[in-house]
Scaffold this motif. Structure first.
Motif, PDB file in Angstrom:
ATOM      1  N   UNK A   1      -1.280   3.594   8.067  1.00 64.50           N
ATOM      2  CA  UNK A   1      -0.381   2.932   8.210  1.00 64.50           C
ATOM      3  C   UNK A   1       0.528   3.025   6.811  1.00 64.50           C
ATOM      4  N   UNK A   2       1.739   2.912   6.864  1.00 61.54           N
ATOM      5  CA  UNK A   2       2.501   2.780   5.496  1.00 61.54           C
ATOM      6  C   UNK A   2       2.639   1.320   4.913  1.00 61.54           C
ATOM      7  N   UNK A   3       2.980   1.158   3.781  1.00 58.98           N
ATOM      8  CA  UNK A   3       3.093  -0.263   3.247  1.00 58.98           C
ATOM      9  C   UNK A   3       4.166  -0.913   3.887  1.00 58.98           C
ATOM     10  N   UNK A   4       4.286  -2.327   3.867  1.00 59.81           N
ATOM     11  CA  UNK A   4       5.410  -2.848   4.590  1.00 59.81           C
ATOM     12  C   UNK A   4       4.717  -4.279   5.281  1.00 59.81           C
ATOM     13  N   UNK A   5       5.526  -4.404   6.260  1.00 57.11           N
ATOM     14  CA  UNK A   5       5.141  -5.594   7.152  1.00 57.11           C
ATOM     15  C   UNK A   5       4.361  -5.155   8.398  1.00 57.11           C
ATOM     16  N   UNK A   6       3.171  -5.877   8.532  1.00 55.71           N
ATOM     17  CA  UNK A   6       2.332  -5.571   9.710  1.00 55.71           C
ATOM     18  C   UNK A   6       2.068  -6.750  10.375  1.00 55.71           C
ATOM     19  N   UNK A   7       1.946  -6.666  11.818  1.00 55.36           N
ATOM     20  CA  UNK A   7       1.664  -7.629  12.748  1.00 55.36           C
ATOM     21  C   UNK A   7       0.305  -7.371  13.343  1.00 55.36           C
ATOM     22  N   UNK A   8      -0.721  -8.561  13.390  1.00 60.17           N
ATOM     23  CA  UNK A   8      -1.881  -8.664  13.986  1.00 60.17           C
ATOM     24  C   UNK A   8      -2.058  -9.582  14.843  1.00 60.17           C
ATOM     25  N   UNK A   9      -2.637  -9.322  16.016  1.00 56.77           N
ATOM     26  CA  UNK A   9      -2.766 -10.545  17.036  1.00 56.77           C
ATOM     27  C   UNK A   9      -4.377 -10.138  17.494  1.00 56.77           C
ATOM     28  N   UNK A  10      -5.133 -11.107  17.718  1.00 57.21           N
ATOM     29  CA  UNK A  10      -6.480 -10.884  18.345  1.00 57.21           C
ATOM     30  C   UNK A  10      -6.892 -12.106  19.044  1.00 57.21           C
ATOM     31  N   UNK A  11      -7.925 -11.817  19.960  1.00 59.13           N
ATOM     32  CA  UNK A  11      -8.144 -12.826  20.913  1.00 59.13           C
ATOM     33  C   UNK A  11      -9.585 -12.504  21.445  1.00 59.13           C
ATOM     34  N   UNK A  12     -10.520 -13.639  21.732  1.00 57.27           N
ATOM     35  CA  UNK A  12     -11.705 -13.443  22.123  1.00 57.27           C
ATOM     36  C   UNK A  12     -12.027 -14.803  22.967  1.00 57.27           C
TER      37      UNK A  12
ATOM     38  N   UNK B   1       0.839  -1.256   0.090  1.00 60.13           N
ATOM     39  CA  UNK B   1      -0.078   0.133  -0.059  1.00 60.13           C
ATOM     40  C   UNK B   1       0.799   1.506  -0.036  1.00 60.13           C
ATOM     41  N   UNK B   2       0.264   2.378  -0.543  1.00 56.59           N
ATOM     42  CA  UNK B   2       1.163   3.446  -0.358  1.00 56.59           C
ATOM     43  C   UNK B   2       1.253   3.997   1.308  1.00 56.59           C
ATOM     44  N   UNK B   3       2.106   5.103   1.360  1.00 54.49           N
ATOM     45  CA  UNK B   3       2.578   5.600   2.760  1.00 54.49           C
ATOM     46  C   UNK B   3       1.321   6.331   3.174  1.00 54.49           C
ATOM     47  N   UNK B   4       1.176   6.343   4.377  1.00 53.49           N
ATOM     48  CA  UNK B   4       0.328   7.201   5.044  1.00 53.49           C
ATOM     49  C   UNK B   4      -1.042   7.142   4.600  1.00 53.49           C
ATOM     50  N   UNK B   5      -1.473   5.774   4.451  1.00 51.30           N
ATOM     51  CA  UNK B   5      -2.933   5.791   3.786  1.00 51.30           C
ATOM     52  C   UNK B   5      -3.702   4.923   4.748  1.00 51.30           C
ATOM     53  N   UNK B   6      -5.061   5.388   4.640  1.00 49.00           N
ATOM     54  CA  UNK B   6      -5.949   4.659   5.204  1.00 49.00           C
ATOM     55  C   UNK B   6      -6.434   3.172   4.757  1.00 49.00           C
TER      56      UNK B   6
END
Length: 281
Positions: free
Chosen positions: A182-193, A169-174
């Motif tokens: 966030x910017x493009x690149x590597x993201x981490x996502x963790x969730x719990x329920x 994705x482009x930088x500083x984009x919704x």
């Protein structure tokens, strides 16, 4: 000797089967909390209608030894919403309590909201962009690897997911998918329920999500909390699901769907599933 034929594995599978089948699952009538049970084998078609669009997918589920032990699931999906469209391929392998998977896709965002480096991409800014029709159309690929752990505790079920995702994705984009910036690149996502299950009422529980994302010359952490509710409605369809998920970040001017004018990620989804083929006994 294969691990699946070890005594401890058989014992664990039997315990899981007892937890999954339970009082409601053992009856001929499908429980309204069935979506937490092991997925049924076969070739399935899913149709989703959600708050901002629709999705169609085709999924093949092949048992590993049997459905209690695990499943190999291959799925292709296509999605369209008011902000973007997407096509993706997914593979998941479930074995007892654990599921590991990967996805790759291509997204076309026809309402791209992007700010200058370091600038806020607030909900008000996005609403102004809509009013002026000054948004751009951008497209990029993405991919992720993920893992899931499910711990059945009779009426309480703990489910946690963790994913490492790359987006071009482009930088500083919704981000329409996560409703943050966030910017493009590597993201981490963790969730719990932590679900409380009921065969007559469905499953409800507190839900939390944490993300770590690139933003400018640093990484940004984000924690959101809310609720998750799922229930089989049974509207002339045995295998259907209504899910309602709400996440909130009070005081965050960028988070959430801007049409709500609140820091809320809200997803109301209805899914109808149809088994096209049964893969035998």
């Amino acid at each position: 000797m294969r691990l699946g034929r070890g005594r401890w594995t058989r014992a664990l599978a039997a315990a899981l089967a007892a937890a999954w089948v339970r009082e409601a699952g053992a009856s001929p009538k499908q429980g309204r909390d069935y979506f937490l049970d092991p997925p049924q084998k076969g070739l399935w078609a899913h149709g989703d209608a959600f708050t901002l669009g629709a999705q169609a997918s085709l999924e093949s589920r092949t048992p590993i030894e049997d459905e209690t032990f695990g499943t190999l699931a291959l799925r292709a999906s296509a999605l369209a919403s008011i902000g973007f469209s997407e096509a993706a391929a997914h593979v998941d392998v479930r074995y007892l309590l654990f599921t590991f998977g990967a996805s790759a896709g291509y997204r076309n965002v026809w309402r791209t909201y992007q700010g200058a480096p370091g600038a806020a991409v607030s909900r008000e800014l996005r609403l102004d962009t809509d009013r002026d029709s000054s948004f751009e159309t951008r497209a990029w690929g993405w991919g992720e690897g993920r893992g899931r752990l499910v711990i059945p505790l009779d009426r309480l079920w703990f489910v946690t997911n963790h994913a490492v995702r790359w987006e071009g994705s482009p930088s500083n984009a919704f981000d329409w998918f996560h409703t943050n910036v966030h910017d493009g690149g590597v993201l981490y996502r963790g969730d719990a329920v932590l679900f409380v299950r009921s065969a007559s009422l469905g499953a409800l529980g507190p839900y939390a999500r944490y993300m770590d994302m690139p933003r400018g010359d640093r990484r940004r952490g984000e924690l959101a909390a809310g609720i998750f509710y799922g229930v089989r409605l049974g509207l002339k369809q045995r295998d259907d699901l209504l899910s309602v998920v709400v996440l909130a970040r009070p005081g965050d001017d960028e988070f959430g769907f801007h049409v709500l004018r609140l820091p809320l990620w809200t997803m109301v989804l209805y899914r109808a599933s149809f088994r096209l083929l049964d893969y035998g006994p």
